[in-house]
Design an enzyme around this catalytic site. Sequence first.
Site, PDB file in Angstrom:
ATOM      1  N   GLY A 131       0.843  -1.184   0.000  1.00  0.00           N
ATOM      2  CA  GLY A 131       0.000   0.000   0.000  1.00  0.00           C
ATOM      3  C   GLY A 131       0.877   1.232   0.000  1.00  0.00           C
ATOM      4  O   GLY A 131       2.044   1.151   0.366  1.00  0.00           O
ATOM      5  N   GLY A 158       1.754   5.727   4.375  1.00  0.00           N
ATOM      6  CA  GLY A 158       0.673   6.240   5.207  1.00  0.00           C
ATOM      7  C   GLY A 158      -0.598   5.438   5.108  1.00  0.00           C
ATOM      8  O   GLY A 158      -1.650   5.871   5.574  1.00  0.00           O
ATOM      9  N   LYS A 196      -0.051   0.336   7.177  1.00  0.00           N
ATOM     10  CA  LYS A 196       0.440  -1.045   7.211  1.00  0.00           C
ATOM     11  C   LYS A 196       1.207  -1.347   8.492  1.00  0.00           C
ATOM     12  O   LYS A 196       0.934  -2.328   9.182  1.00  0.00           O
ATOM     13  CB  LYS A 196       1.367  -1.306   5.998  1.00  0.00           C
ATOM     14  CG  LYS A 196       0.746  -0.976   4.655  1.00  0.00           C
ATOM     15  CD  LYS A 196       1.704  -1.231   3.516  1.00  0.00           C
ATOM     16  CE  LYS A 196       2.942  -0.357   3.516  1.00  0.00           C
ATOM     17  NZ  LYS A 196       2.686   1.064   3.249  1.00  0.00           N
ATOM     18  N   GLU A 234       8.959  -4.622   6.227  1.00  0.00           N
ATOM     19  CA  GLU A 234       9.895  -4.143   5.215  1.00  0.00           C
ATOM     20  C   GLU A 234      11.268  -4.814   5.307  1.00  0.00           C
ATOM     21  O   GLU A 234      12.266  -4.152   5.582  1.00  0.00           O
ATOM     22  CB  GLU A 234      10.022  -2.626   5.293  1.00  0.00           C
ATOM     23  CG  GLU A 234       8.684  -1.963   5.024  1.00  0.00           C
ATOM     24  CD  GLU A 234       8.813  -0.493   4.703  1.00  0.00           C
ATOM     25  OE1 GLU A 234       9.901  -0.090   4.258  1.00  0.00           O
ATOM     26  OE2 GLU A 234       7.828   0.224   4.872  1.00  0.00           O
TER      27      GLU A 234
END
Lengths: 450, 319, 331
Positions: free
Chosen positions: B75, B78, B81, B215
Amino acid sequence: MRVRQSSAAALVLMTLFTVLGISGNAQAATPPATVATSADDDTIDVKGKLVDTREKPPAPVEGVQISVEDDAGELVGEATSDADGLFVIPLGADIDVVGETYTIKLDESTLPEGTELRNPDQVELERQVKISADISVTFPIGEGTVGTGWAVRALQLGVGGLVFSLLLAMAALGLSMIFGTTGLTNFAHGELITFGALIALFIDRLPGNITVGGMNITMVTAIAVAMVMSTLFGWAQDKALWKPLRRRGTGLIAAMIVSIGLSIFLRNLYQYFAGAANHNYSQWTSPSPWSIGPVLITPKDVGVIIFSTIVLVAVTLAIAKTRLGKATRAVSDNPALAASSGINVDRVISVVWAVGAGLAGLSGVLLGMTQGFDYQIGFKILLLVFAAVVLGGLGTVWGAILGSFIIGIFIEVSTLVVPAELKFVGALLVLILALLFRPQGLLGRAERVG
Amino acid sequence: MPADTTAPASGSEYVDRGRAAEARKALASVEHEPGAPKPDPIVVADEVTRQFGGLKAVDVAHVEIQRGAITALIGPNGAGKTTFFNLLTGFDRPNTGRWTFNGKSLAGMSAYKVARLGMVRTFQLTKVLAKLTVIENMRIGATGQSGESLARAMFPFFWRAQEKANTERAGAILQRFKLDAKRDDFAGSLSGGQRKLLEMARALMVEPELIMLDEPMAGVNPALKQSLLGHVKSLREDGMTVFFVEHDMDMVRDISDWVIVMAQGQVIAEGPPDSVMADQRVIDAYLGSHHDQVLDFEEEEKILQEAQEEHVKNEEEAQ
Amino acid sequence: MDILNLLSGSLQQALGPTAVVYALAAIGLNVQFGYTGLLNFGQAGFMAIGGYFMAASVATWGLSFWVGIALGLGLSVVLALLLGIPTLRLRADYLAIVTIAAAEIIRQTLGSVTLLKWFGGQDGLINFQRTFVEMNPFSSRVDLGIVAWRPFDFWLLFSGWILVAIGVVVVWLLMRSPWGRVLKGIREDEDAVRSLGKNVYSYKMQSLIIGGLFGAVAGFYVALQHTNMNPTWVATDTTFFAYTVLLLGGAARVLGPVVGSIVFWFLITFLDLFFGILTRGADPFMPEWIMTNQQASLMRLIIMGLALMLLMIFRPQGIFGDRRELAIDAR
């Protein structure tokens, strides 16, 4: 060490008496050999001035008999007020007297007709000689307030609390702004407060008075100089110490410990030059109180209230409206983002240090004016400043001010139920309890503390 | 289904045990719609919301995560997630919502309890324990250590055997992640990519059923990326469920069995990678719905990547 | 100037009871701050609880000395719980502010006139050390050549250094265990440790309690050393000095507090004696307009403040520490 504590206690007492409106000028302690203040001999006197506060200016009350008894009930001395309303009762040499407790009594039957004590409960005052200094007492005379009610006392204490709150707020604002922009929990902030008070003392002690057209403006000058010097001090401190540390990437905890070192260093340096004695400024020492309704307030307090309100409003308006103020808030919010949107973060921090130190210094002078001070006045109220800032919300402008008012007024008004010696304790307890329920402070945002 | 983390002790080569095919087969019948029910969900979340002031950062009506699969959460910046990750793992408290892990409700549970249940996460900005050595970083990950209780800590007799076993297991995992040479170095001396590896390796010490990677590719140099991909895939082969947030679309396309797309706090699309990336809602979300010129996915991804790198750089400078 | 007297006087202090007190207090801070990263700025509060309740148990309530010790230890645990519950979930600086405030609350309350009949107000408590004096195995002056102590002082420092040694061993054992590893992990990054299934809050609390217990023992010693317990011994600066001691010796090093305390008191006494000699007598070496005898007594604190700053800036790992293992993120 013992002297330090006693003067702390004396400070507390003096605050209390100022608030009650019965304080005259608590004379400065006789310092050992170094900085000479007022008292010129080793004899400790009880002195005071009786005035009728209904008159403007207050009229001296003559012929009233005052007596002093020691704690065994033995009569130590007596005196009758003279034409200026003054009386002096010697107690003895300081080495015999310090530590003793005396009861000072006013013989009500000797009051002139039509006058009575404003507070009928205060025929007797009990005072302990804490330091080698004369004891000043005042019995406010005027119309008897029939049995000073709880509400009146609360109001009277509230006025004292208001004065203290405003001074606290100036100090707290600086601390909070510096924290907001740099993240530094500055334990040396108290020394910025003391710095202002000491600079003003230096100006005050210069030989002669500073006059303009016959008006004595020594203190006004002293306040102005203290403010300017404090501002410069803050700016220089940031330039010489904190900015290089930020450049090095010094951690916040390490910086906090550096500030502790700085606090110890400056505090003892102040004592080196100013001695351990309690100081008072030469001007406006024993103003007679005005009565506003049932409440007594000295013109000095009124001046302090007006002046500090103006300063606080000006600073908060500047933060809210000016470009620099907005930049300050942006830096507080997110320094990286502020920097990337073109704000010169270093310049903002420089200004914040200067303004914060200026405010702290000003609060120091005014604090010194209202209750006398010594080399560690700032350190003594540092925890209250922290309490105010944390209570309101670390790093927030309005929080610091709100927190100061709550702490300042609570300290005074709580003495209705709490012994005066424990009023700081009460305020600090409020801080801890508040953290339990609202850790981010009253006006802080929840995200900030996680 | 206890995870068998030590099995492929030698090398980091991706050993295909057919779990990928299994996972994709199981997901084949699932609708490509937000909140679609899965055949064997390990996590089920309902009505999870988190408000920051006036902003609703997370507003997930319903989402399920398939057991044994690699699910990506993507996504725009902001989208909420990481906040969603924080909520699921107990690092943040939602305003409303309930969610379960293996059928057990996790709402209101502390982060450490969530981890003990077998739902372990890593962080976007790696959190290695810099002043501890690599092997100590690993050892601390082991659960149920009797030497971690104050009463027994002073008497090595109680914990020495367990410590030895944990060290062996840690050694095996380090070898698998090719960190064994760094074993006695301070974790603070590792490169960004090695830190990511160490963090993942350390998470394995907890023996998780579900591993949540925030990430994993951010800040990793391209040379390490391929091996990191292999590691993530091998987690699935070892029987673990992987749920990860990622901006690197290559990685998402390459390894995920299923993709969930969030925008403005909500789940807006779900499906296998290719179908999701062609979804108009997703393109709208990334570009704003009023875009007049259609960027292709590569370009868009490049822009995002740059923005992300910028962001990470800023974050790191701010630290 | 008699260099030898200067050195022996300094050594006397460096090994004496004061150094014991600060070593104990700093061992506690080492557990809390050095290993766990908890900023307890209220160590003086723990010392106050220890010293006052031991003293009051005997002097005020007529209980046994050992009941007093137990009470002091027990209440310091209670204090740790009371402080920890509201603050351990918050950022580090909150703990700092709350603990420093709590220490001041304790000091002002125990020293208040309101509680005079229990704790003796500003004068504090006396006559509580009989049991301790009776245990003294040394009956004559102990002379070690350069330094010499009265029997009571030697008993104080002898028993004190034994306690310090026990403390050091306990800390050493704890910190090499998996338990100690969790503490160090929390210091580095508590979220990481939490994500690995450790109950961070509970570990922080355990650390706060253990450090507080050392503080209480330091409080016992400060009371015994002066045969008087009063608010002066537990002022805010006491905590700051203990931090200086810790940082001097090196935080997160088992022997840091011990080395730090010895070095600290050696230097402080040396400075004090040195400036005392310079300004002593009718015709002092140092002209009076520069420094009077009274001002000379401040020099040690001025220098100490400066030293703490410089230490933190240039050598945060302490005099003997290893920079790579530096516990504090000072860079």
